[in-house]
Design an enzyme around this catalytic site. Structure first.
Site, short mmCIF file in Angstrom:
data_model
loop_
_atom_site.label_atom_id
_atom_site.label_comp_id
_atom_site.label_asym_id
_atom_site.label_seq_id
_atom_site.Cartn_x
_atom_site.Cartn_y
_atom_site.Cartn_z
N ASP A 1 -11.63 2.77 3.28
CA ASP A 1 -11.81 1.31 3.25
C ASP A 1 -13.02 0.89 2.92
O ASP A 1 -13.57 -0.13 2.47
CB ASP A 1 -11.45 0.67 4.44
CG ASP A 1 -10.06 -0.15 4.15
OD1 ASP A 1 -9.74 -0.42 3.03
OD2 ASP A 1 -9.44 -0.85 5.13
N GLN B 1 -5.75 -1.49 9.61
CA GLN B 1 -5.05 -2.72 9.01
C GLN B 1 -5.85 -3.95 9.91
O GLN B 1 -5.72 -3.95 10.89
CB GLN B 1 -3.62 -2.92 9.00
CG GLN B 1 -3.11 -4.06 8.38
CD GLN B 1 -3.30 -4.07 7.07
OE1 GLN B 1 -3.40 -2.96 6.08
NE2 GLN B 1 -3.56 -5.46 6.40
N LYS C 1 0.87 -1.22 0.18
CA LYS C 1 0.14 0.01 -0.04
C LYS C 1 0.82 1.24 -0.09
O LYS C 1 0.51 2.18 -0.78
CB LYS C 1 -0.93 0.06 1.20
CG LYS C 1 -1.96 -1.11 1.07
CD LYS C 1 -2.59 -1.20 2.53
CE LYS C 1 -3.70 -2.26 2.40
NZ LYS C 1 -4.45 -2.59 3.63
#
Length: 349
Positions: A134, A109, A65
């Site tokens: 997200d 995460q 990422k």
């Protein structure tokens, strides 16, 4: 429609949907969008990545990422938090990021690697809906369930899958689609996105009976259940498009690591029947990261127009995107493929 190669050889019916190639094409557009943003607001889009603990698989995903963000000009900042952090302390860190006007996107995460009990759903719900890149906040999920797909953050993996399906030239409207898996991260929102693209959708899960018979009706199949090579070739309707969201390690003595990665689909069998199929790795994974970057840039524009200068109207004719004005970062597709080209795919229930 993207250029293609067949799975292994031309005797296979299925053509590969190259997630590395599709994501590269999208990233080239994102570079331009980041440049526009910088010219208009004199700021750089910033993505904050919260990591609790030190899981090695999470470290790998985060490095991907960070690298991809750098390629398109996003400033991705990693905040590593100790494994013994409490839920209250984690929420305090999220609150600080929520209130930081220089942060445009926040991701946590997963899974949370904590020695303390932390309610993941509760924590995700505390991320600002303006920064939930997200797409996991209940608000953004709720909007999707009501068919609102503009000016909200769509979950990255499902949205990436939609892009992959469309890259084949397939018109989703009117197609019969089957999604195996109903998780809130992949399977559930995947079904919703297919519905709002006018497919007729069936969701299969661990309590579904006669899954093979249901799958045989699918023009489009999305497998997101987290079981290695679960879907077999004789389940597939000839000519179907197959999207494999699984990423499962299985023992392999021929590999230095002692294992290899496979999807939820038995690709050796399915490639003999399907028309298009995503490989593992190199299929859905690169698109998940790509959609995260797209959400971050989209969110930066929306955040700027909402908070930085409410009266400002973007006049793109004043932005110079010609010639050498854009600092292009050469995207090395060969390097991406050599490194596996895949990233985090959450397994479904």
């Amino acid at each position: 429609m993207l250029s293609f190669k067949y799975y292994k050889n031309v005797n296979s019916l299925a053509k590969l949907i190259d997630g590395n190639l599709v994501s590269k094409q999208i990233k080239e557009n994102l570079i331009v969008e980041v440049f526009k943003y910088k010219q208009l607001y004199n700021k750089t889009p910033v993505l904050a990545i919260l990591q609790v603990g030190d899981r090695q698989d999470s470290n790998v995903y985060i490095r991907m990422k960070l690298k991809s963000a750098e390629e398109v000009g996003i400033n991705a900042q990693l905040m590593k938090l100790p494994k013994n952090i409490t839920e209250a302390q984690l929420l305090s860190n999220i609150n600080k990021l929520n209130n930081d006007s220089d942060i445009h996107g926040i991701i946590l995460q997963l899974p949370i690697d904590s020695s303390n009990s932390i309610d993941t759903d509760h924590v995700l719900a505390q991320i600002s809906i303006d920064k939930d890149v997200d797409g996991l906040h209940p608000f953004n999920n709720g909007q999707l369930s009501h068919g609102v797909t503009k000016d909200v953050f769509l979950p990255c993996t499902p949205n990436g899958c939609i892009h992959l399906i469309k890259s084949t030239g397939c018109d989703i409207e009117g197609k019969r689609a089957v999604v195996i898996g109903r998780s809130r991260i992949v399977g559930g929102p995947m079904a919703q996105l297919l519905i709002w693209n006018n497919a007729t959708v069936t969701v299969c899960h661990s309590r579904t009976r006669d899954i093979p018979d249901i799958v045989r009706q699918a023009d489009i199949l999305v497998a997101a259940l987290g079981k290695p090579e679960f879907v077999k070739g004789d389940w597939i309707k000839p000519g179907a498009i197959v999207i494999d969201c699984g990423i499962n390690p299985i023992p392999d003595d021929t590999k230095k690591s002692g294992y290899r990665l496979v999807g939820d689909v038995d690709i050796e069998e399915v490639a003999q029947v399907a028309s298009w199929i995503t490989p593992v790795p190199g299929g859905v994974g690169p698109m998940t990261v790509c959609m995260l970057l797209k959400n971050t840039i989209d969110g930066a524009f929306r955040y700027a127009q909402k908070y930085y200068d409410k009266d400002n109207t973007l006049d793109e004719s004043l932005i110079d995107i010609s010639g050498d004005s854009i600092p292009i970062h050469k995207l090395n597709i060969e390097e991406t493929i050599a490194n596996g080209g895949d990233c985090e795919i959450k397994s479904a229930q």
